[in-house]
Design a protein around this motif. Structure first.
Motif, PDB file in Angstrom:
ATOM      1  N   ARG A 138       0.791  -1.639   0.663  1.00 44.90           N
ATOM      2  CA  ARG A 138       0.020  -0.434  -0.205  1.00 44.90           C
ATOM      3  C   ARG A 138       1.286   1.589  -0.044  1.00 44.90           C
ATOM      4  NH1 ARG A 138      -5.232  -1.172   4.042  1.00 44.90           N
ATOM      5  NH2 ARG A 138      -6.320  -2.847   2.882  1.00 44.90           N
ATOM      6  N   ALA A 139       1.469   1.095   0.595  1.00 41.75           N
ATOM      7  CA  ALA A 139       2.704   2.724   1.076  1.00 41.75           C
ATOM      8  C   ALA A 139       3.775   2.228  -0.995  1.00 41.75           C
ATOM      9  CB  ALA A 139       4.104   2.247   2.044  1.00 41.75           C
ATOM     10  N   VAL A 140       3.436   1.796  -1.108  1.00 42.06           N
ATOM     11  CA  VAL A 140       4.927   1.967  -2.250  1.00 42.06           C
ATOM     12  C   VAL A 140       3.382   2.280  -3.406  1.00 42.06           C
ATOM     13  CG1 VAL A 140       5.810   0.534  -4.811  1.00 42.06           C
ATOM     14  CG2 VAL A 140       6.530  -0.077  -2.243  1.00 42.06           C
ATOM     15  N   GLN A 141       1.973   1.567  -3.270  1.00 41.59           N
ATOM     16  CA  GLN A 141       1.689   1.836  -4.488  1.00 41.59           C
ATOM     17  C   GLN A 141       1.567   3.699  -4.428  1.00 41.59           C
ATOM     18  OE1 GLN A 141      -1.837  -0.256  -3.711  1.00 41.59           O
ATOM     19  NE2 GLN A 141      -3.254   0.826  -5.921  1.00 41.59           N
ATOM     20  N   ALA A 142       0.517   4.388  -3.251  1.00 44.47           N
ATOM     21  CA  ALA A 142       0.451   4.991  -3.014  1.00 44.47           C
ATOM     22  C   ALA A 142       2.152   6.103  -3.228  1.00 44.47           C
ATOM     23  CB  ALA A 142       0.488   5.438  -1.340  1.00 44.47           C
ATOM     24  N   ALA A 143       3.011   5.452  -3.435  1.00 43.06           N
ATOM     25  CA  ALA A 143       4.086   6.218  -3.719  1.00 43.06           C
ATOM     26  C   ALA A 143       4.215   6.555  -5.025  1.00 43.06           C
ATOM     27  CB  ALA A 143       5.525   5.831  -3.600  1.00 43.06           C
ATOM     28  N   MET A 144       3.881   5.513  -6.036  1.00 40.30           N
ATOM     29  CA  MET A 144       3.857   5.767  -7.297  1.00 40.30           C
ATOM     30  C   MET A 144       2.715   6.465  -7.942  1.00 40.30           C
ATOM     31  SD  MET A 144       7.049   4.271  -7.939  1.00 40.30           S
ATOM     32  CE  MET A 144       6.258   3.752 -10.094  1.00 40.30           C
ATOM     33  N   GLN A 145       1.491   6.631  -7.312  1.00 36.47           N
ATOM     34  CA  GLN A 145       0.047   7.416  -7.154  1.00 36.47           C
ATOM     35  C   GLN A 145       1.093   8.658  -7.836  1.00 36.47           C
ATOM     36  OE1 GLN A 145      -2.323   6.342  -8.622  1.00 36.47           O
ATOM     37  NE2 GLN A 145      -2.950   8.508  -9.537  1.00 36.47           N
ATOM     38  N   ARG A 146       1.655   9.451  -6.617  1.00 32.21           N
ATOM     39  CA  ARG A 146       2.133  10.204  -6.546  1.00 32.21           C
ATOM     40  C   ARG A 146       3.180  10.672  -7.766  1.00 32.21           C
ATOM     41  NH1 ARG A 146       2.115   9.027  -0.730  1.00 32.21           N
ATOM     42  NH2 ARG A 146       4.133   8.842  -1.332  1.00 32.21           N
ATOM     43  N   PHE A 147       4.421   9.476  -8.288  1.00 28.04           N
ATOM     44  CA  PHE A 147       4.664   9.754  -8.646  1.00 28.04           C
ATOM     45  C   PHE A 147       4.958  10.500 -10.245  1.00 28.04           C
ATOM     46  CE2 PHE A 147       6.879   6.557 -12.668  1.00 28.04           C
ATOM     47  CZ  PHE A 147       8.045   7.952 -12.280  1.00 28.04           C
ATOM     48  N   LYS A 148       3.328   9.466 -10.971  1.00 23.08           N
ATOM     49  CA  LYS A 148       2.528   9.236 -11.968  1.00 23.08           C
ATOM     50  C   LYS A 148       2.166  10.711 -12.370  1.00 23.08           C
ATOM     51  CE  LYS A 148       1.774   4.270 -12.453  1.00 23.08           C
ATOM     52  NZ  LYS A 148       0.472   3.137 -12.655  1.00 23.08           N
ATOM     53  N   GLU A 149       1.764  11.739 -11.176  1.00 26.67           N
ATOM     54  CA  GLU A 149       0.575  12.263 -11.030  1.00 26.67           C
ATOM     55  C   GLU A 149       1.597  13.690 -11.414  1.00 26.67           C
ATOM     56  OE1 GLU A 149      -1.315  13.075  -7.408  1.00 26.67           O
ATOM     57  OE2 GLU A 149      -2.853  11.199  -8.187  1.00 26.67           O
ATOM     58  N   GLN A 150       3.402  13.594 -10.791  1.00 25.54           N
ATOM     59  CA  GLN A 150       3.989  14.825 -10.902  1.00 25.54           C
ATOM     60  C   GLN A 150       5.499  14.643 -11.979  1.00 25.54           C
ATOM     61  OE1 GLN A 150       5.746  13.454  -7.399  1.00 25.54           O
ATOM     62  NE2 GLN A 150       4.460  14.784  -6.495  1.00 25.54           N
ATOM     63  N   GLU A 151       4.817  13.568 -13.073  1.00 29.58           N
ATOM     64  CA  GLU A 151       6.233  12.838 -13.668  1.00 29.58           C
ATOM     65  C   GLU A 151       6.339  13.852 -15.138  1.00 29.58           C
ATOM     66  OE1 GLU A 151       9.137  11.376 -15.155  1.00 29.58           O
ATOM     67  OE2 GLU A 151       8.578  11.372 -13.215  1.00 29.58           O
ATOM     68  N   GLN A 152       5.177  14.301 -15.599  1.00 30.21           N
ATOM     69  CA  GLN A 152       4.801  14.946 -16.931  1.00 30.21           C
ATOM     70  C   GLN A 152       5.592  16.150 -16.915  1.00 30.21           C
ATOM     71  OE1 GLN A 152       3.361  14.015 -20.085  1.00 30.21           O
ATOM     72  NE2 GLN A 152       4.163  15.303 -20.125  1.00 30.21           N
ATOM     73  N   GLU A 153       5.183  17.255 -15.423  1.00 28.46           N
ATOM     74  CA  GLU A 153       5.554  18.437 -15.646  1.00 28.46           C
ATOM     75  C   GLU A 153       7.064  17.817 -15.514  1.00 28.46           C
ATOM     76  OE1 GLU A 153       6.434  21.530 -11.679  1.00 28.46           O
ATOM     77  OE2 GLU A 153       5.960  20.040 -11.572  1.00 28.46           O
ATOM     78  N   LEU A 154       8.116  17.030 -15.108  1.00 30.49           N
ATOM     79  CA  LEU A 154       9.401  16.517 -15.124  1.00 30.49           C
ATOM     80  C   LEU A 154      10.069  16.778 -16.369  1.00 30.49           C
ATOM     81  CD1 LEU A 154      10.801  14.375 -12.017  1.00 30.49           C
ATOM     82  CD2 LEU A 154      11.886  15.531 -13.645  1.00 30.49           C
ATOM     83  N   GLU A 155       9.164  15.832 -17.066  1.00 23.67           N
ATOM     84  CA  GLU A 155       9.317  15.587 -18.227  1.00 23.67           C
ATOM     85  C   GLU A 155       9.577  16.754 -18.429  1.00 23.67           C
ATOM     86  OE1 GLU A 155       7.373  12.691 -20.580  1.00 23.67           O
ATOM     87  OE2 GLU A 155       7.618  10.659 -18.837  1.00 23.67           O
ATOM     88  N   ASP A 156       8.090  17.985 -19.164  1.00 34.96           N
ATOM     89  CA  ASP A 156       8.540  18.899 -20.379  1.00 34.96           C
ATOM     90  C   ASP A 156       9.646  20.038 -18.647  1.00 34.96           C
ATOM     91  OD1 ASP A 156       5.703  18.206 -20.942  1.00 34.96           O
ATOM     92  OD2 ASP A 156       5.088  19.144 -19.508  1.00 34.96           O
TER      93      ASP A 156
END
Length: 313
Positions: A291-309
């Motif tokens: 559950r902890a990993v799943q929550a961390a990965m969900q945050r990661f997915k939401e933030q990654e597009q900005e990082l790529e830009d």
């Protein structure tokens, strides 16, 4: 003539005759900003000369000209010298230890040889920016982060230099990987220069830039590896919170220690969560980690597009 000078987010106004030499202007700026004349770099549109003996008119300055001042204050220079002295002392200690030879320690993860090989080999804050000692501490914290060291050893990542991006030089970038790991540059400061971004955000950018050690473009292969690194960091920290440790740098973990188990016993129940109306639903150690990993990965997915830009690798 009235001239506007911008320095680290503040604007200063100076009135001076067109016939005045540039040295008069730089002397005024030293009094206003604390940046010694010898450290000042002035940038403006239509610049014609850099000689301090030239007049303002000869240099191409006109009424209302806007100038950007770059440079390090005297106080910052003193702080930098102190930081450099600390680094030199640390390097001298490490050199003496290396001359003595390796000490015998119990290994709980990757070998000391791997830790020496797969790491950030040099840390360099930008000396001309404010608070270089605090920037050094942030970069050092990142280089010594157990989860970051774990994934670097696991994937055999080696980076020559870990340094920072100056906000005024790269206002739209968060990270930059030079030549597949020759250097990684991170935006650790806010636009105010003397403020710093959240460590969690800086670390997330560092994992993105480490992925560029293998893949250049932001394609599916990049996204897969980047997700893997973030997942491994989340798994490492979830296991650490439960009292487990990585085994030989791999994905498997030791079971939690007895001390960790003792904190999970409440009212005779082990690892349970309260349910409205009484009772409990047992949750296993692996489920909590998942559950902890799943929550961390969900945050990661939401933030990654900005990082790529905002990555110019």
């Amino acid at each position: 003539m009235t001239i506007s000078i911008s320095f680290r987010g503040k604007t200063y106004t100076v009135d001076t005759p067109l016939s005045s030499p540039l040295s008069v202007l730089t002397e005024q700026l030293e009094a206003l900003t604390g940046v010694p004349q010898s450290n000042q770099k002035l940038v403006w549109k239509g610049r014609k000369t850099t000689s301090s003996d030239s007049t303002l008119e000869e240099a191409g300055l006109t009424q209302g000209t806007k100038i950007m001042l770059m440079g390090t204050t005297a106080n910052e220079l003193d702080a930098l010298k102190s930081t450099e002295a600390q680094v030199q002392r640390r390097d001298a200690i490490m050199a003496r230890r290396a001359a003595i030879g390796p000490s015998k320690v119990r290994s709980t993860g990757s070998s000391s040889t791997e830790q020496q090989q797969f790491r950030f080999h040099r840390i360099e804050p930008l000396p001309h920016l404010p608070k270089p000692e605090e920037a050094l501490n942030i970069l050092t914290k990142l280089a010594n982060d157990p989860a970051v060291k774990h994934v670097m050893a696991l994937h055999k990542f080696s980076v020559g230099v870990l340094t920072e991006l100056a906000p005024h030089e790269h206002p739209n970038l968060l990270g930059l990987n030079v030549n597949g790991g020759e250097a990684i540059k991170l935006r650790i400061r806010t636009d105010s220069y003397d403020g710093f971004r959240l460590y969690s955000e800086i670390r997330r950018v560092s994992l993105h830039e480490l992925t560029h050690n293998v893949w250049g473009p932001h394609d599916d292969k990049f996204k897969t590896l980047n997700s893997e690194l973030n997942r491994e960091v989340a798994q490492f920290e979830a296991a650490a919170r439960e009292g487990a440790h990585p085994l030989n740098g791999g994905g498997s973990m030791y079971e939690p220690t007895a001390a960790a188990h003792s904190h999970s016993h409440v009212g005779g129940m082990t690892g349970g969560t309260n349910v409205l109306g009484g009772g409990s639903s047992p949750i296993s150690l692996e489920e909590r980690r998942a559950r902890a990993v799943q929550a961390a990965m969900q945050r990661f997915k939401e933030q990654e597009q900005e990082l790529e830009d905002r990555c110019a690798t």
